[in-house]
Scaffold this motif. Structure first.
Motif, PDB file in Angstrom:
ATOM      1  N   GLU A  88       0.162  85.745 -57.822  1.00 31.55           N
ATOM      2  CA  GLU A  88       0.854  84.805 -56.746  1.00 31.55           C
ATOM      3  C   GLU A  88      -0.084  85.561 -55.199  1.00 31.55           C
ATOM      4  OE1 GLU A  88       3.391  89.122 -56.578  1.00 31.55           O
ATOM      5  OE2 GLU A  88       4.152  88.974 -59.204  1.00 31.55           O
ATOM      6  N   ASN A  89      -1.448  85.401 -55.690  1.00 29.28           N
ATOM      7  CA  ASN A  89      -2.173  85.101 -54.379  1.00 29.28           C
ATOM      8  C   ASN A  89      -3.043  83.671 -54.248  1.00 29.28           C
ATOM      9  OD1 ASN A  89      -3.999  86.147 -52.625  1.00 29.28           O
ATOM     10  ND2 ASN A  89      -5.030  87.275 -53.876  1.00 29.28           N
ATOM     11  N   PRO A  90      -2.419  83.193 -52.999  1.00 29.25           N
ATOM     12  CA  PRO A  90      -2.984  82.511 -52.828  1.00 29.25           C
ATOM     13  C   PRO A  90      -4.415  81.944 -52.335  1.00 29.25           C
ATOM     14  CG  PRO A  90      -1.231  82.742 -51.462  1.00 29.25           C
ATOM     15  CD  PRO A  90      -1.183  84.102 -52.071  1.00 29.25           C
ATOM     16  N   PHE A  91      -4.871  83.277 -52.216  1.00 26.39           N
ATOM     17  CA  PHE A  91      -6.631  83.346 -52.017  1.00 26.39           C
ATOM     18  C   PHE A  91      -7.304  83.121 -53.780  1.00 26.39           C
ATOM     19  CE2 PHE A  91      -5.258  85.499 -48.363  1.00 26.39           C
ATOM     20  CZ  PHE A  91      -5.362  84.486 -47.491  1.00 26.39           C
ATOM     21  N   SER A  92      -6.012  83.272 -54.715  1.00 23.51           N
ATOM     22  CA  SER A  92      -7.003  83.259 -55.703  1.00 23.51           C
ATOM     23  C   SER A  92      -7.722  81.718 -56.380  1.00 23.51           C
ATOM     24  CB  SER A  92      -5.843  83.669 -57.085  1.00 23.51           C
ATOM     25  OG  SER A  92      -4.863  82.135 -57.572  1.00 23.51           O
ATOM     26  N   GLN A  93      -7.373  80.791 -55.425  1.00 21.77           N
ATOM     27  CA  GLN A  93      -7.104  79.479 -55.226  1.00 21.77           C
ATOM     28  C   GLN A  93      -8.538  79.112 -54.384  1.00 21.77           C
ATOM     29  OE1 GLN A  93      -4.535  76.927 -57.069  1.00 21.77           O
ATOM     30  NE2 GLN A  93      -3.581  78.906 -57.777  1.00 21.77           N
ATOM     31  N   ILE A  94      -8.451  79.408 -53.535  1.00 25.32           N
ATOM     32  CA  ILE A  94      -9.739  79.092 -52.437  1.00 25.32           C
ATOM     33  C   ILE A  94     -10.982  78.662 -52.809  1.00 25.32           C
ATOM     34  CG2 ILE A  94     -10.864  81.215 -52.062  1.00 25.32           C
ATOM     35  CD1 ILE A  94      -8.577  79.158 -49.184  1.00 25.32           C
ATOM     36  N   ASP A  95     -11.406  79.258 -53.656  1.00 29.31           N
ATOM     37  CA  ASP A  95     -13.311  78.125 -53.941  1.00 29.31           C
ATOM     38  C   ASP A  95     -12.649  76.762 -54.740  1.00 29.31           C
ATOM     39  OD1 ASP A  95     -14.084  80.833 -53.206  1.00 29.31           O
ATOM     40  OD2 ASP A  95     -14.869  81.696 -55.179  1.00 29.31           O
ATOM     41  N   ASP A  96     -11.329  76.851 -54.934  1.00 34.21           N
ATOM     42  CA  ASP A  96     -11.910  75.380 -55.719  1.00 34.21           C
ATOM     43  C   ASP A  96     -10.539  74.189 -54.679  1.00 34.21           C
ATOM     44  OD1 ASP A  96     -11.615  75.905 -58.550  1.00 34.21           O
ATOM     45  OD2 ASP A  96      -9.715  76.317 -58.691  1.00 34.21           O
ATOM     46  N   VAL A  97      -9.980  75.366 -53.043  1.00 34.20           N
ATOM     47  CA  VAL A  97      -9.993  74.424 -52.472  1.00 34.20           C
ATOM     48  C   VAL A  97     -11.152  73.924 -51.228  1.00 34.20           C
ATOM     49  CG1 VAL A  97      -9.086  74.289 -49.983  1.00 34.20           C
ATOM     50  CG2 VAL A  97      -7.125  75.184 -51.847  1.00 34.20           C
ATOM     51  N   TYR A  98     -12.673  75.394 -51.554  1.00 39.60           N
ATOM     52  CA  TYR A  98     -12.930  74.559 -50.906  1.00 39.60           C
ATOM     53  C   TYR A  98     -13.625  73.627 -50.929  1.00 39.60           C
ATOM     54  CZ  TYR A  98     -12.063  78.670 -47.966  1.00 39.60           C
ATOM     55  OH  TYR A  98     -11.931  79.951 -46.871  1.00 39.60           O
ATOM     56  N   ALA A  99     -13.926  73.487 -52.384  1.00 46.84           N
ATOM     57  CA  ALA A  99     -14.844  72.602 -53.473  1.00 46.84           C
ATOM     58  C   ALA A  99     -14.025  71.353 -53.655  1.00 46.84           C
ATOM     59  CB  ALA A  99     -14.608  72.955 -55.229  1.00 46.84           C
ATOM     60  N   ALA A 100     -13.292  71.206 -52.947  1.00 44.88           N
ATOM     61  CA  ALA A 100     -11.702  69.996 -52.699  1.00 44.88           C
ATOM     62  C   ALA A 100     -12.598  69.337 -51.345  1.00 44.88           C
ATOM     63  CB  ALA A 100     -10.700  69.979 -53.026  1.00 44.88           C
ATOM     64  N   LEU A 101     -12.718  70.150 -50.303  1.00 49.31           N
ATOM     65  CA  LEU A 101     -12.877  69.771 -49.255  1.00 49.31           C
ATOM     66  C   LEU A 101     -14.004  69.254 -48.650  1.00 49.31           C
ATOM     67  CD1 LEU A 101     -11.048  72.526 -46.993  1.00 49.31           C
ATOM     68  CD2 LEU A 101     -10.281  70.218 -47.478  1.00 49.31           C
ATOM     69  N   ASP A 102     -15.037  69.493 -50.076  1.00 45.39           N
ATOM     70  CA  ASP A 102     -16.373  69.951 -50.383  1.00 45.39           C
ATOM     71  C   ASP A 102     -16.789  68.359 -50.384  1.00 45.39           C
ATOM     72  OD1 ASP A 102     -17.368  72.112 -48.487  1.00 45.39           O
ATOM     73  OD2 ASP A 102     -18.263  72.804 -50.394  1.00 45.39           O
ATOM     74  N   TYR A 103     -15.774  67.784 -51.228  1.00 46.46           N
ATOM     75  CA  TYR A 103     -15.877  66.958 -52.294  1.00 46.46           C
ATOM     76  C   TYR A 103     -15.313  65.609 -51.279  1.00 46.46           C
ATOM     77  CZ  TYR A 103     -15.154  63.312 -55.955  1.00 46.46           C
ATOM     78  OH  TYR A 103     -15.195  62.333 -56.711  1.00 46.46           O
ATOM     79  N   MET A 104     -14.502  66.086 -50.431  1.00 42.19           N
ATOM     80  CA  MET A 104     -13.859  64.899 -49.742  1.00 42.19           C
ATOM     81  C   MET A 104     -14.641  64.659 -48.438  1.00 42.19           C
ATOM     82  SD  MET A 104      -9.589  66.391 -50.006  1.00 42.19           S
ATOM     83  CE  MET A 104      -8.753  65.255 -49.790  1.00 42.19           C
ATOM     84  N   GLY A 105     -16.090  65.478 -48.262  1.00 39.41           N
ATOM     85  CA  GLY A 105     -16.637  65.482 -47.041  1.00 39.41           C
ATOM     86  C   GLY A 105     -16.102  65.446 -45.561  1.00 39.41           C
ATOM     87  N   ILE A 106     -15.259  66.988 -45.937  1.00 38.76           N
ATOM     88  CA  ILE A 106     -14.259  67.381 -44.630  1.00 38.76           C
ATOM     89  C   ILE A 106     -14.719  68.982 -44.571  1.00 38.76           C
ATOM     90  CG2 ILE A 106     -12.207  68.636 -43.740  1.00 38.76           C
ATOM     91  CD1 ILE A 106     -11.283  66.602 -45.661  1.00 38.76           C
ATOM     92  N   LYS A 107     -15.429  69.105 -42.840  1.00 43.95           N
ATOM     93  CA  LYS A 107     -16.224  69.855 -42.876  1.00 43.95           C
ATOM     94  C   LYS A 107     -14.888  71.293 -42.641  1.00 43.95           C
ATOM     95  CE  LYS A 107     -20.547  68.750 -41.573  1.00 43.95           C
ATOM     96  NZ  LYS A 107     -20.825  69.728 -41.851  1.00 43.95           N
TER      97      LYS A 107
END
Length: 292
Positions: A88-107
């Motif tokens: 039930e915690n959105p922050f449980s997936q925050i590291d994957d979101v950050y990894a996705a942004l890095d992969y997409m080249g987004i600051k």
């Protein structure tokens, strides 16, 4: 090509997608990915619509909140996600979101001593006259930043809405410079900010139409004709001034990235490619919920 900066309220979008997905989605390894899947899919669609030359995604960090120090009731209605189960915690997936942004080249970055609102406002107020700017968020506080060059995007798939100063005038009868005054009077349930009793949007807009600003209203409160409204404003003077401090956004001296570091080379990639690229296998080629 004209320059255009897209600023994404990352925590706002993550919450929207995590809780807006129809169900919990796991990959072949049994890892929950619905928040990441929805976030990446939505962000891709936002980017496609806006066509930014510059891009940043800003998240709220975990730290003391200066606004809560000003008013302990500020956002006290929000869940403490350190006590919430992982599913039930959105922050449980925050590291994957950050990894996705890095992969997409987004600051991207988390705030260290303020809220993401403050950083977004800092960019808007610092660069908003130099280039077009789009803020992606459902946080209405950003309405105070609207100008002919700064707009607000509220992403809902095909039902996405773009707010401009004209939209605000049509909806509430006020101009952007009056929005913090307006919200101080009406309050904000989302942030647990209590306004003045008996003053709703129509009354607040009427008062600001006559007096211009909250401070001028407070200085001339005895001129308000309706007794109940006059008494409410006078009785809540201290609260209203505190509300304005909680709601108003201003420029910041220190921004996390100089503008040149936010240049974005938009390379087309689908959501499945991004998720495979960061090791979330079994996600398929889904591109995120169209209607959320």
């Amino acid at each position: 090509m004209d320059r255009r900066l897209l600023l994404v309220d990352g925590s706002n979008l993550l919450f929207q997608m995590f809780f807006g997905m129809p169900s919990r989605i796991v990959n072949e390894q049994g890892k929950a990915i619905q928040g990441t899947l929805g976030f990446v899919g939505a962000l891709r669609k936002i980017i496609h619509r806006v066509g930014p030359t510059h891009l940043a995604v800003l998240f709220d960090g975990e730290h003391e909140n200066a606004r809560a120090a000003l008013d302990p009731e500020y956002k006290s209605n929000r869940a403490d996600y350190s006590q919430v189960p992982e599913e039930e915690n959105p922050f449980s997936q925050i590291d994957d979101v950050y990894a996705a942004l890095d992969y997409m080249g987004i600051k991207h970055t988390e705030t260290a001593d303020c809220e993401a609102d403050d950083l977004i406002a800092g960019y808007a107020l610092t660069y908003g006259k130099q280039m077009d700017m789009v803020i992606s968020s459902f946080d209405s506080d950003f309405f105070q930043l609207l100008t002919d060059q700064v707009s607000i995007l509220r992403y809902r798939g095909k039902d996405t809405v773009i707010w401009t100063p004209d939209s605000l005038k049509e909806k509430f009868g006020i101009v952007p410079a009056q929005y913090a005054d307006f919200k101080s009077l009406t309050g904000d349930k989302a942030d647990h900010i209590k306004g003045a009793e008996g003053i709703g949007p129509k009354t607040a807009a009427w008062l600001l139409g006559r007096f211009g600003t909250l401070e001028n209203l407070l200085a001339h409160a005895d001129e308000i004709e309706k007794p109940s409204t006059r008494e409410s404003v006078i009785r809540n003077t201290e609260r209203l001034r505190r509300n304005f401090q909680l709601i108003s956004l201003s420029a910041r001296e220190h921004l996390p990235f100089p503008l040149e570091e936010l240049e974005y080379d938009r390379r087309e990639m689908d959501t499945g490619e991004v998720l495979r690229g960061i090791g979330l296998r079994g996600a398929g080629e889904a591109s995120g919920p169209e209607g959320h």
